[in-house]
Motif scaffolding. Structure first.
Motif, PDB file in Angstrom:
ATOM      1  N   UNK A  29      52.663  23.481  12.929  1.00 21.86           N
ATOM      2  CA  UNK A  29      53.295  22.179  13.428  1.00 21.86           C
ATOM      3  C   UNK A  29      51.758  21.901  12.772  1.00 21.86           C
ATOM      4  N   UNK A  30      50.910  21.838  13.474  1.00 21.84           N
ATOM      5  CA  UNK A  30      50.117  21.386  12.902  1.00 21.84           C
ATOM      6  C   UNK A  30      49.905  21.735  10.823  1.00 21.84           C
ATOM      7  N   UNK A  31      49.794  22.800   9.990  1.00 21.08           N
ATOM      8  CA  UNK A  31      49.763  23.173   8.995  1.00 21.08           C
ATOM      9  C   UNK A  31      50.777  22.566   8.298  1.00 21.08           C
ATOM     10  N   UNK A  32      52.106  22.655   8.807  1.00 18.82           N
ATOM     11  CA  UNK A  32      53.273  22.527   7.880  1.00 18.82           C
ATOM     12  C   UNK A  32      53.954  21.218   8.581  1.00 18.82           C
ATOM     13  N   UNK A  33      53.205  20.482   8.849  1.00 18.09           N
ATOM     14  CA  UNK A  33      54.227  19.025   8.810  1.00 18.09           C
ATOM     15  C   UNK A  33      54.263  17.904   7.783  1.00 18.09           C
ATOM     16  N   UNK A  34      54.315  16.930   8.400  1.00 19.18           N
ATOM     17  CA  UNK A  34      54.807  15.929   6.714  1.00 19.18           C
ATOM     18  C   UNK A  34      55.489  14.602   7.279  1.00 19.18           C
ATOM     19  N   UNK A  35      54.476  13.767   7.334  1.00 19.87           N
ATOM     20  CA  UNK A  35      54.246  12.203   7.558  1.00 19.87           C
ATOM     21  C   UNK A  35      54.071  11.123   6.493  1.00 19.87           C
ATOM     22  N   UNK A  36      55.310  10.543   6.984  1.00 18.91           N
ATOM     23  CA  UNK A  36      55.199   9.285   5.206  1.00 18.91           C
ATOM     24  C   UNK A  36      54.739   8.129   6.142  1.00 18.91           C
ATOM     25  N   UNK A  37      54.123   7.272   6.583  1.00 17.77           N
ATOM     26  CA  UNK A  37      54.256   5.741   6.210  1.00 17.77           C
ATOM     27  C   UNK A  37      53.583   4.851   5.384  1.00 17.77           C
ATOM     28  N   UNK A  38      54.685   3.816   5.897  1.00 20.08           N
ATOM     29  CA  UNK A  38      53.565   2.773   4.607  1.00 20.08           C
ATOM     30  C   UNK A  38      52.427   2.874   3.338  1.00 20.08           C
ATOM     31  N   UNK A  39      51.578   3.453   4.346  1.00 24.09           N
ATOM     32  CA  UNK A  39      50.295   3.260   3.762  1.00 24.09           C
ATOM     33  C   UNK A  39      49.454   5.167   3.775  1.00 24.09           C
TER      34      UNK A  39
END
Length: 163
Positions: free
Chosen positions: A67-77
């Motif tokens: 959950x720490x090393x293979x999570x992905x999050x994309x925000x507008x910035x």
């Protein structure tokens, strides 16, 4: 899927691993209990308890790391891959998906995050970064991440016109 985060709306998110995997601990304990009963030893709780604690602990540790090393999050910035964050402003271009038998050069570029390569079960997405750098973003649902990245980059930098 849009969520709210400290840096704005979340355009894409993958959690890395599910806590449901920790249920393998109780499953292993029940299995050991059934094996004891079918072998005629009756109910002895020591071995099933040891299996429950060891398997649950080990799997919980693995899930937490995933959950720490293979999570992905994309925000507008920003784009966060594992623990590494890069600014969307640093992305100059999203390379097209590979076609044909010859691997594109970006597939040998470093993967974002602190891992040594694209994590198992994920697919790389080639990115051209500022200062003539190349990197690979990655995700399980790579088409959705690619689409969101292309949209963000195209909003900032219109696609090149071919004449």
């Amino acid at each position: 899927m849009t969520q709210s985060s400290e840096q704005g709306d979340v355009l894409f998110y993958e959690q890395g691993a599910s806590w449901l995997w920790v249920l393998t601990g109780p499953a292993s304990a029940i299995s050991m209990l059934l094996i004891q009963m079918s072998a005629g030893y009756g109910i002895q709780l020591l071995i099933p308890t040891i299996f429950f604690v060891l398997v649950s602990s080990f799997v919980a540790l693995q899930v937490k790391a995933a959950r720490i090393h293979t999570s992905v999050e994309l925000t507008p910035t920003t784009l966060r891959e594992g623990t590494e964050r890069i600014s969307i402003d640093d992305i100059v271009r999203v390379y097209p998906e590979p076609t044909g038998s010859e691997a594109p050069k970006w597939q040998s570029a470093r993967a974002l995050g602190e891992l040594t390569g694209v994590p198992k079960g994920r697919t790389g997405i080639g990115l051209k970064l500022t200062n003539d750098r190349t990197a690979q973003a990655w995700a399980r649902k790579h088409q959705q991440l690619r689409q969101a990245l292309v949209h963000l980059v195209d909003e900032r930098i219109p696609p090149e016109r071919t004449q």
